[in-house]
Design a protein around this motif. Structure first.
Motif: not given
Length: 877
Positions: A543-546, A577-581, A777-782
């Motif tokens: 989700w970091q990708q615009t 293995e890969r981590s995702f936010g 950790s708040h969804p508004i800031n993902f």
């Protein structure tokens, strides 16, 4: 306005009143004028300008005019200024002049959002016209320090605010005069100079205003300032299609008209730019240099000296027509995103002109009756004085531009020094940044290999290197300026616009990188880290990708279901293995309405356009936190957002939300005026967005309706002053600070009367960049990183947040990052709430203290609006 053509000469309002009636009859005047003149006799002279003569008439009466050139009146069928023009009428006239004269040609700056072409008339001698291609080739070398004896280039640009029409009408008159006049000074001008005339820089807003003004103009003119003709509906004609201020977009280039205009500027590289505007009807006339202490420090002293020398020509011209003026007060020369200041950081002299506005045909003012014809005449007068001043100062203007770029030419070095910036893994944001730099003709390079600096990895797919040594070095400094100390703390617009904050960049300066590690070509894009196999269970998109936010509405349109991760997780991929936010999108391959093959083919086409990295996984088992089938992966429901519009809210901020939904997300957005809220069925919508505003069209009934909307599962996303209305109507538990609280921060004891303006400057937040600490950790800031820089231009913060788990962001302890903000505000905002998200029944209220899509250039924080749209209220459960 009343104007006649008798014996091929213009006659102004005042002249008309002095002409003998029998003489008028003998001249066979038109029926239109006879009717209007009779009305004038019956109702008095308030409908005409009771002045002796105008500058336009003086010039034409004493000039040798080529009678084969069509006048504006002949083209229109009525006197110039009698009706407000449409943009197509102006373009038609420019084309007509082009067809009639060897002095003229046309150039285009492209099209507006509503597909109106932005034409400019190029006026110069016949010989220069025949050599334009060669001249333009020479102009292209200006930034390399090659300033030969080519013609001077003067650009007169008008009406960038659509409801400031006197400039566009004056442009018609000046276009005719320069095309038709055989005066010696005009011939000399056109031999030695190229004059570019752009009558309208905001065609969409211009037509919106002219339609309004003409719709409410009667046969008997009304000068009452409260008359409907002078009070536009919402939105006004000032802004463009998306209600944006085009005179704040020269740096940011978010709109089609701006992009075409800046390309036009660099194509011609003018020596002088005249930027013609209007201001409040009770003022007189203004021209720069402006307030001496409010010039951006990067602007050269020589620039201001030349501006003041040019001002002497405007002073003389206006004195001759007995028009009072001011030139060193009120307006500044600071923000480089305006038409009068962008030239200053690009090797030219930009000059702002401001005429008191009739906003219709005529208005009563403190100094008497102001007519539209008078406003047109003043703009014409200073257009002529600009041309004469430029010619008198030709050598100085040419020398200034040459000296500006002298010594800035790029010199090949084995390890050039510069600024290294990264968009933190977001390739689409990198493309946006590269496009902005290219349009400003700023030199930059991509990386061939990863660079490590200050604990950040600068990757080839997300980084740029901007050399220090280059022609546009001053503009680069301006774009990334972070100053917080100023000689004068008064700003007409924003005090900071640092692009590293707007784009949320990682950045390091004064880096030396080998030429072998640099390239001018962005590496080819591949959307997949490995081929998608038949055994693929799901596709994962960080989700970091615009582009991830842009993808959601497209997936919904394609009937593809998509989930988002409410927590970070790690999973095995083909590469290990890969981590995702949190916020990561999951597209399950097995879906009821589509075969796996069709789904994969559809997604592949969509993600390439957004330059999205997609990871295919062959297992639903995660190594940490939740598996892919967990309830902690939540489906994103289809959304139907609504934007509240109308007089109670800011049109510019509403337009920015509209732009983001429409042009960035591709998300359909309904818009309803506030005064229709009670009659509207809100159950049709999932989200309601409310920009900054007083909400004075909202009452208790509206509050009850919005409360029911939220409790039934809807989401309200509101910002700035709208939060105070929500608080007053018990729709928000967190308490935004009152206006009175902020006023009390400033000690007024002992201040004398003359210190009022200094106090107002301190109390104003014209636009400063501040830092927010986010709860990631708040969804508004993902998808965001902390701290986050945002643009703040209004005193607003939460004093009390009592409900647990609702505070999503606070202002940092050291809140000010760049720009000006009074110490009193810095202390008041520090550690106070900035973003609050409250559950209300099945829905939620998202409260934003700031505008996080400021002028649609704040790409670092705009994702919060997408998070509210796609992750609320589901992410709160």
């Amino acid at each position: 306005m009343v104007m006649l053509i008798i014996n091929n000469k213009y006659l102004s309002d005042g002249q008309v009143m002095s002409i003998n009636l029998k003489q008028l009859a003998n001249q066979c005047i038109s029926h239109v004028f006879r009717s209007f003149f009779v009305v004038t006799l019956l109702f008095g002279v308030s409908a005409v300008q009771a002045n002796s003569d105008t500058r336009i008439n003086q010039l034409l009466a004493n000039s040798a005019i080529d009678q084969t050139i069509t006048t504006p009146e002949q083209h229109l069928g009525y006197p110039l200024g009698e009706w407000h023009l449409r943009h197509d009428q102006i373009n038609q006239y420019l084309r007509k002049l082009d067809a009639q004269s060897e002095r003229t040609s046309l150039d285009s700056a492209g099209f507006s959002a509503e597909r109106r072409e932005q034409l400019s008339l190029v006026i110069t001698s016949k010989s220069n016209q025949q050599n334009l291609a060669q001249i333009l080739t020479q102009r292209a070398k200006v930034k390399q320090g090659d300033e030969s004896q080519a013609p001077l280039v003067i650009w007169l640009a008008y009406s960038i605010h659509g409801d400031e029409p006197s400039g566009a009408h004056a442009a018609m008159a000046i276009s005719h005069y320069l095309t038709a006049s055989n005066d010696a000074w005009v011939k000399q001008l056109l031999e030695q100079a190229i004059v570019l005339i752009t009558p309208v820089q905001n065609p969409d807003g211009f037509d919106r205003f002219s339609t309004w003004a003409n719709n409410h103009r009667g046969q008997t003119l009304v000068s009452d300032p409260q008359h409907r003709e002078h009070k536009q509906n919402w939105p006004s004609g000032r802004g463009n299609h998306y209600w944006a201020d085009m005179n704040r977009d020269w740096l940011f280039l978010r709109h089609d008209s701006s992009q075409g205009r800046v390309a036009f500027f660099h194509k011609w590289q003018p020596h002088l730019v005249g930027d013609f505007h209007e201001m409040g009807h009770n003022r007189s006339y203004f021209f720069q240099p402006g307030v001496p202490t409010r010039v951006h420090p990067l602007t050269q002293d020589k620039n201001q000296q030349l501006t003041n020398e040019l001002a002497n020509f405007h002073r003389k011209a206006l004195d001759e027509v007995k028009q009072v003026y001011f030139s060193k007060q009120r307006f500044d020369d600071f923000f480089y995103g305006k038409g009068s200041t962008y030239p200053d950081i690009n090797g030219a002299i930009g000059v702002l002109f401001e005429q008191a506005s009739a906003r219709g045909q005529q208005q009563h003012t403190d100094s008497g009756l102001l007519t539209f014809s008078h406003a047109i005449d003043n703009q014409f007068t200073t257009s002529i004085s600009s041309l004469k001043g430029a010619m008198a100062l030709k050598t100085k203007l040419v020398d200034y531009q040459r000296d500006f770029y002298q010594g800035k030419q790029t010199k090949t070095a084995s390890k050039p020094k510069g600024r290294l910036v990264s968009t933190k893994g977001d390739s689409l944001r990198l493309i946006e940044l590269a496009s902005l730099l290219e349009q400003h003709q700023i030199q930059f390079h991509y990386l061939k290999q990863t660079q490590q600096h200050a604990q950040h990895q600068y990757l080839p797919q997300d980084s740029l290197f901007i050399p220090v040594k280059q022609p546009q070095s001053d503009l680069v400094k301006a774009l990334f300026d972070k100053r917080t100390e100023f000689e004068d703390a008064t700003f007409y617009d924003v005090s900071s616009w640092d692009m590293s904050a707007a784009f949320d960049l990682a950045s390091v300066t004064n880096v030396a990188i080998s030429q072998k590690q640099l390239t001018d070509t962005l590496a080819p894009w591949s959307s997949a880290t490995e081929p998608w196999r038949e055994s693929t269970v799901a596709l994962l998109i960080d989700w970091q990708q615009t582009g991830a936010a842009m993808l959601v509405s497209q997936l919904h349109k394609a009937k593809i279901k998509v989930k988002f991760a409410s927590q970070p997780f790690a999973i095995n991929t083909a590469a290990g293995e890969r981590s995702f936010g949190a916020g990561t999108l999951q597209i399950p391959v097995k879906q009821p309405e589509l075969t796996s093959q069709v789904l994969l083919e559809t997604v592949a086409k969509l993600v390439d356009k957004q330059r999205l990295e997609v990871v295919a996984v062959t297992t639903a088992m995660a190594n940490t936190n939740m598996d892919l089938g967990s309830d902690d992966f939540k489906y994103i429901a289809e959304v139907k957002p609504l934007l509240i519009t109308g007089r109670s809210v800011s049109s510019t901020e509403s337009g920015e939300i509209w732009y983001y939904m429409d042009k960035t997300l591709g998300q359909p957005l309904s818009m309803i005026n506030a005064d229709r809220l009670l009659e509207s069925d809100l159950s049709r919508y999932s989200h309601i967005y409310i920009a900054d505003g007083s909400l004075n069209h909202f009452g208790d009934q509206a509050a009850s309706k919005l409360e029911r909307f939220v409790k039934d599962g809807g989401v309200i996303v509101a910002q700035k002053r709208a939060l105070r209305w929500l608080d007053a109507h018990n729709l928000l538990d967190a308490k935004p600070q009152s206006t009175g609280f902020y006023r009390k921060l400033f000690d007024t004891e002992g201040l004398n009367f003359n210190q009022r303006s200094e106090l107002r400057a301190k109390q104003s937040i014209g636009g400063a960049i501040v830092s927010l600490d986010l709860d990631l950790s708040h969804p508004i800031n993902f998808g965001l990183s902390s701290p986050l820089s945002v643009l703040k231009n209004r005193p607003m913060a939460f004093s009390t947040v009592t409900t647990p788990f609702t505070l999503a962001a606070s202002y940092s302890d050291n809140v000010l990052k760049s720009g000006y903000m009074a110490k009193e505000y810095q202390g008041a905002f520090s550690n106070q709430g900035a973003i609050v998200v409250e559950r209300k029944g099945k829905g939620a209220v998202v409260a934003l203290s700031d505008n996080l899509v400021f002028r649609n250039i704040w790409l670092g924080s705009e994702k919060i609006y997408a998070n509210a749209l796609y992750f609320m209220p589901g992410g709160l459960r």
